[in-house]
Write a protein that holds these residues in place. Structure first.
Motif, PDB file in Angstrom:
ATOM      1  N   SER A  39       0.856  -1.179  -0.067  1.00  0.00           N
ATOM      2  CA  SER A  39       0.078  -0.003   0.058  1.00  0.00           C
ATOM      3  C   SER A  39       0.827   1.205   0.172  1.00  0.00           C
ATOM      4  CB  SER A  39      -0.943   0.198   1.149  1.00  0.00           C
ATOM      5  OG  SER A  39      -1.749   1.103   1.222  1.00  0.00           O
ATOM      6  N   ASP A  42       2.487   1.705  -3.577  1.00  0.00           N
ATOM      7  CA  ASP A  42       1.598   2.311  -4.507  1.00  0.00           C
ATOM      8  C   ASP A  42       1.352   3.722  -4.185  1.00  0.00           C
ATOM      9  OD1 ASP A  42       1.169  -0.235  -5.662  1.00  0.00           O
ATOM     10  OD2 ASP A  42      -0.576  -0.832  -4.597  1.00  0.00           O
ATOM     11  N   ARG A  45       4.153   5.844  -5.289  1.00  0.00           N
ATOM     12  CA  ARG A  45       4.282   5.761  -6.803  1.00  0.00           C
ATOM     13  C   ARG A  45       3.310   6.681  -7.552  1.00  0.00           C
ATOM     14  NH1 ARG A  45       1.838   3.277 -10.730  1.00  0.00           N
ATOM     15  NH2 ARG A  45       0.975   1.929  -9.415  1.00  0.00           N
ATOM     16  N   GLU A  46       2.164   6.648  -6.758  1.00  0.00           N
ATOM     17  CA  GLU A  46       1.164   7.674  -7.219  1.00  0.00           C
ATOM     18  C   GLU A  46       1.606   8.983  -7.052  1.00  0.00           C
ATOM     19  OE1 GLU A  46      -1.412   7.236  -9.292  1.00  0.00           O
ATOM     20  OE2 GLU A  46      -0.713   5.083  -9.451  1.00  0.00           O
ATOM     21  N   ALA A  67       8.893   4.020  -3.328  1.00  0.00           N
ATOM     22  CA  ALA A  67       8.205   2.655  -3.774  1.00  0.00           C
ATOM     23  C   ALA A  67       8.949   1.738  -4.323  1.00  0.00           C
ATOM     24  CB  ALA A  67       7.402   3.479  -4.984  1.00  0.00           C
ATOM     25  N   TYR A  71       8.496  -1.966  -2.523  1.00  0.00           N
ATOM     26  CA  TYR A  71       8.448  -3.084  -3.342  1.00  0.00           C
ATOM     27  C   TYR A  71       9.581  -4.134  -3.288  1.00  0.00           C
ATOM     28  CZ  TYR A  71       4.767  -1.083  -6.088  1.00  0.00           C
ATOM     29  OH  TYR A  71       3.528  -0.437  -6.538  1.00  0.00           O
ATOM     30  N   ASN A  89       3.226  -2.682 -11.562  1.00  0.00           N
ATOM     31  CA  ASN A  89       3.409  -1.612 -10.802  1.00  0.00           C
ATOM     32  C   ASN A  89       4.953  -1.569 -10.513  1.00  0.00           C
ATOM     33  OD1 ASN A  89       0.934  -0.688 -11.091  1.00  0.00           O
ATOM     34  ND2 ASN A  89       0.309  -1.526  -9.118  1.00  0.00           N
ATOM     35  N   THR A  93       7.329   1.473 -11.594  1.00  0.00           N
ATOM     36  CA  THR A  93       8.216   2.222 -10.649  1.00  0.00           C
ATOM     37  C   THR A  93       9.812   2.255 -11.265  1.00  0.00           C
ATOM     38  OG1 THR A  93       6.779   1.516  -8.894  1.00  0.00           O
ATOM     39  CG2 THR A  93       9.099   2.226  -8.381  1.00  0.00           C
TER      40      THR A  93
END
Length: 122
Positions: A39, A42, A45-46, A67, A71, A89, A93
């Motif tokens: 979470s 993500d 990254r956003e 991020a 990950y 995703n 990244t």
């Protein structure tokens, strides 16, 4: 059967249902931590995407690197299913890190992240 005995049986039954062995608890704790990391990855990254659109490349890179770290932490204990949303995703990244490094003329780092992305999905 007296009502107090029924209540005691119900209470004992529910306590038995709640008991979790130590290994199961550790597995549950690890999974919760992993879900938190995903979470966080993500969200980072956003946030990087938003900053990149605003031309704040260095700040976007910081988010993408956060991020990437999250990950990577997840990946140490799990495999990504090829072509899964998680794998995609992670690749995004990696490529976002490469793009940001290229924009700020850090070409060795750019090459490094491109290589990581190609290693994951040639």
């Amino acid at each position: 059967m007296p009502i107090n005995k029924v209540r005691n049986l119900a209470h004992n039954r529910s306590m038995e249902d709640l008991s979790v062995s130590e290994p199961e608890y550790q597995v549950m704790e690890r999974r919760m931590h992993e879900q938190y990391m995903l979470s966080y990855a993500d969200q980072s990254r956003e946030e990087g995407n938003i900053l990149f659109r605003k031309k704040l490349v260095s700040r976007a890179l910081d988010c993408y690197l956060e991020a990437f770290s999250a990950y990577t932490c997840y990946y140490e204990h799990n495999d990504f299913e090829p072509r899964s949303e998680l794998a995609v995703n992670f690749l995004k990244t990696l490529t976002n890190c490469a793009i940001c490094h290229g924009k700020i003329k850090e070409y060795e780092e750019c090459f490094h992240f491109c290589s990581l992305a190609l290693d994951r999905d040639p």
